[in-house]
Design a protein around this motif. Sequence first.
Motif, PDB file in Angstrom:
ATOM      1  N   VAL A 226       1.004  -1.653  -0.234  1.00 50.44           N
ATOM      2  CA  VAL A 226       0.385   0.337   0.070  1.00 50.44           C
ATOM      3  C   VAL A 226       0.495   1.524  -0.262  1.00 50.44           C
ATOM      4  N   GLU A 227       1.500   1.321   0.529  1.00 50.85           N
ATOM      5  CA  GLU A 227       2.666   2.412   1.202  1.00 50.85           C
ATOM      6  C   GLU A 227       3.560   3.197  -0.137  1.00 50.85           C
ATOM      7  N   PRO A 228       4.043   1.709  -0.596  1.00 49.41           N
ATOM      8  CA  PRO A 228       4.680   2.207  -1.431  1.00 49.41           C
ATOM      9  C   PRO A 228       4.198   2.764  -3.030  1.00 49.41           C
ATOM     10  N   LEU A 229       2.400   1.957  -3.391  1.00 48.50           N
ATOM     11  CA  LEU A 229       1.704   1.962  -3.851  1.00 48.50           C
ATOM     12  C   LEU A 229       1.116   3.562  -4.110  1.00 48.50           C
ATOM     13  N   ILE A 230       1.024   3.533  -2.617  1.00 46.21           N
ATOM     14  CA  ILE A 230       0.330   5.407  -2.608  1.00 46.21           C
ATOM     15  C   ILE A 230       2.055   6.628  -3.426  1.00 46.21           C
ATOM     16  N   ARG A 231       3.039   6.172  -2.797  1.00 49.31           N
ATOM     17  CA  ARG A 231       4.284   7.093  -3.363  1.00 49.31           C
ATOM     18  C   ARG A 231       3.964   6.175  -5.429  1.00 49.31           C
ATOM     19  N   THR A 232       3.300   5.438  -5.306  1.00 53.85           N
ATOM     20  CA  THR A 232       3.870   5.446  -7.042  1.00 53.85           C
ATOM     21  C   THR A 232       2.163   6.007  -7.663  1.00 53.85           C
ATOM     22  N   LEU A 233       2.021   7.516  -7.153  1.00 51.69           N
ATOM     23  CA  LEU A 233       0.954   7.616  -7.940  1.00 51.69           C
ATOM     24  C   LEU A 233       1.209   9.509  -8.133  1.00 51.69           C
ATOM     25  N   LYS A 234       2.977   9.514  -7.924  1.00 54.28           N
ATOM     26  CA  LYS A 234       3.239  10.668  -8.252  1.00 54.28           C
ATOM     27  C   LYS A 234       4.789  10.382  -9.213  1.00 54.28           C
ATOM     28  N   ASP A 235       4.357   8.948  -9.430  1.00 56.43           N
ATOM     29  CA  ASP A 235       5.322   8.192 -10.842  1.00 56.43           C
ATOM     30  C   ASP A 235       5.816   9.208 -11.901  1.00 56.43           C
ATOM     31  N   LYS A 236       6.601   9.395 -12.485  1.00 54.45           N
ATOM     32  CA  LYS A 236       6.644  10.343 -13.639  1.00 54.45           C
ATOM     33  C   LYS A 236       5.434   9.635 -15.208  1.00 54.45           C
ATOM     34  N   ASP A 237       5.501   8.298 -15.308  1.00 54.58           N
ATOM     35  CA  ASP A 237       4.548   7.815 -16.142  1.00 54.58           C
ATOM     36  C   ASP A 237       3.526   7.379 -15.965  1.00 54.58           C
ATOM     37  N   GLY A 238       2.403   8.261 -16.857  1.00 53.08           N
ATOM     38  CA  GLY A 238       0.701   8.561 -16.391  1.00 53.08           C
ATOM     39  C   GLY A 238       0.668   6.564 -16.619  1.00 53.08           C
ATOM     40  N   ALA A 239       0.819   6.098 -17.212  1.00 51.14           N
ATOM     41  CA  ALA A 239       0.876   4.683 -17.301  1.00 51.14           C
ATOM     42  C   ALA A 239       0.966   4.101 -15.940  1.00 51.14           C
ATOM     43  N   VAL A 240       1.536   4.686 -15.277  1.00 53.84           N
ATOM     44  CA  VAL A 240       2.477   3.511 -13.534  1.00 53.84           C
ATOM     45  C   VAL A 240       1.170   4.240 -12.933  1.00 53.84           C
ATOM     46  N   ARG A 241       1.022   5.939 -13.239  1.00 56.63           N
ATOM     47  CA  ARG A 241       0.548   6.117 -11.919  1.00 56.63           C
ATOM     48  C   ARG A 241      -0.925   5.786 -11.803  1.00 56.63           C
ATOM     49  N   SER A 242      -1.400   5.665 -13.487  1.00 60.95           N
ATOM     50  CA  SER A 242      -2.919   4.760 -13.267  1.00 60.95           C
ATOM     51  C   SER A 242      -3.020   3.592 -12.789  1.00 60.95           C
ATOM     52  N   SER A 243      -1.667   2.565 -13.134  1.00 58.76           N
ATOM     53  CA  SER A 243      -2.090   1.636 -12.319  1.00 58.76           C
ATOM     54  C   SER A 243      -1.962   0.990 -11.358  1.00 58.76           C
ATOM     55  N   ALA A 244      -1.531   2.638 -10.337  1.00 56.92           N
ATOM     56  CA  ALA A 244      -1.244   2.335  -9.216  1.00 56.92           C
ATOM     57  C   ALA A 244      -2.737   2.557  -8.397  1.00 56.92           C
ATOM     58  N   VAL A 245      -3.296   3.613  -8.881  1.00 55.85           N
ATOM     59  CA  VAL A 245      -5.144   3.575  -8.937  1.00 55.85           C
ATOM     60  C   VAL A 245      -5.551   2.445  -8.504  1.00 55.85           C
ATOM     61  N   TRP A 246      -5.718   1.684 -10.026  1.00 54.80           N
ATOM     62  CA  TRP A 246      -5.803   0.363 -10.049  1.00 54.80           C
ATOM     63  C   TRP A 246      -5.852   0.060  -9.288  1.00 54.80           C
ATOM     64  N   ALA A 247      -4.319  -0.110  -8.376  1.00 62.60           N
ATOM     65  CA  ALA A 247      -3.825  -0.892  -7.699  1.00 62.60           C
ATOM     66  C   ALA A 247      -4.214  -1.274  -6.380  1.00 62.60           C
ATOM     67  N   LEU A 248      -4.671   0.210  -6.065  1.00 64.27           N
ATOM     68  CA  LEU A 248      -5.135   0.447  -4.663  1.00 64.27           C
ATOM     69  C   LEU A 248      -6.699  -0.108  -5.008  1.00 64.27           C
ATOM     70  N   GLU A 249      -6.932   0.469  -5.331  1.00 68.77           N
ATOM     71  CA  GLU A 249      -8.696   0.038  -5.483  1.00 68.77           C
ATOM     72  C   GLU A 249      -8.675  -1.518  -5.571  1.00 68.77           C
ATOM     73  N   ARG A 250      -8.191  -2.221  -6.097  1.00 65.89           N
ATOM     74  CA  ARG A 250      -7.911  -3.766  -5.786  1.00 65.89           C
ATOM     75  C   ARG A 250      -7.187  -3.506  -4.317  1.00 65.89           C
ATOM     76  N   ILE A 251      -7.094  -3.065  -3.734  1.00 70.15           N
ATOM     77  CA  ILE A 251      -6.883  -3.236  -2.157  1.00 70.15           C
ATOM     78  C   ILE A 251      -7.315  -3.228  -1.626  1.00 70.15           C
ATOM     79  N   GLY A 252      -8.038  -1.925  -1.423  1.00 67.78           N
ATOM     80  CA  GLY A 252      -8.918  -0.922  -1.221  1.00 67.78           C
ATOM     81  C   GLY A 252      -8.454  -0.862   0.734  1.00 67.78           C
ATOM     82  N   ASP A 253      -7.663  -0.339   0.677  1.00 71.42           N
ATOM     83  CA  ASP A 253      -6.842   0.188   2.064  1.00 71.42           C
ATOM     84  C   ASP A 253      -7.324   1.291   1.906  1.00 71.42           C
ATOM     85  N   PRO A 254      -8.206   1.849   3.379  1.00 70.54           N
ATOM     86  CA  PRO A 254      -8.640   3.038   4.101  1.00 70.54           C
ATOM     87  C   PRO A 254      -6.945   4.431   4.134  1.00 70.54           C
ATOM     88  N   ARG A 255      -5.532   3.656   3.559  1.00 66.38           N
ATOM     89  CA  ARG A 255      -4.700   4.736   3.824  1.00 66.38           C
ATOM     90  C   ARG A 255      -4.264   4.815   2.800  1.00 66.38           C
TER      91      ARG A 255
END
Length: 259
Positions: free
Chosen positions: A105-134
């Motif tokens: 979760v925490e590494p994926l949150i940091r990835t929301l600021k990745d320089k690549d838009g596709a990576v950032r979009s994937s991070a939102v999707w991954a956090l949705e799958r995990i569903g953690d309020p953090r």
Amino acid sequence: MSDTDRADRQADRIDQLLSALQDENEALRDHAAASLGQMGLEALPRLIGMLADEDAVIREATTSAIVRIGPAAVEKLIEALQDDAWAVREQAVSALGKLKDPRGVEPLIRTLKDKDGAVRSSAVWALERIGDPRAVPGLVEALTDGTLREDAARVLKKIGDVRAVEALIAGLLGPNWMVRRHAAEALGKIGDPRGVGPLIEALKDEDWLVRRNAAESLARLGDRQAVESLVPLLEDENEMVQETVEGALASLGWKPTHQ
């Protein structure tokens, strides 16, 4: 058989399976992914390297193999989020989302600021799958990212955390119609009374689904001050809005006055 011979045979088997993972035959790729997954950590370093393959099909087959390894792969995937190749980072994010391991979760949150838009979009999707309020503060911040704001609003709606209320109100009154739709629905789900005034305002939105979602959310919030603003929408140009408003008014205790 000596340990050396056994290790050599294992290495040969991994080589064969990695070759099969790159085959054009989908059934063979699936078999290779399953077999590599069962081999566990021994195959992992080579698999991580293959996430950079220029063929998206092979990248996805490789990710499938890594996911089959399970939680033991998480730490290596977190390391891969720092890789120079965007494709490696994107597939590592995808794998972490599929594994749903809280360590991601925490590494994926940091990835929301990745320089690549596709990576950032994937991070939102991954956090949705995990569903953690953090993830909520990071997703709230992502509402300001033009690439992510619609998906971030959708995920915030799904998580339903009160910390998102102010940002969702801003989104509800903002220019992006998709964000407004998600925000109008999310504010009802979260149930915070701060949403009432903005939702009443949203009943005038040009987008019919924003109006419908706002009416439904006002019914959920149960504040009778919404009644006066809801009544005119009984004549809305959209039938779905009319039907939702009828239900909302009924739930708020309003009864039509017959001539």
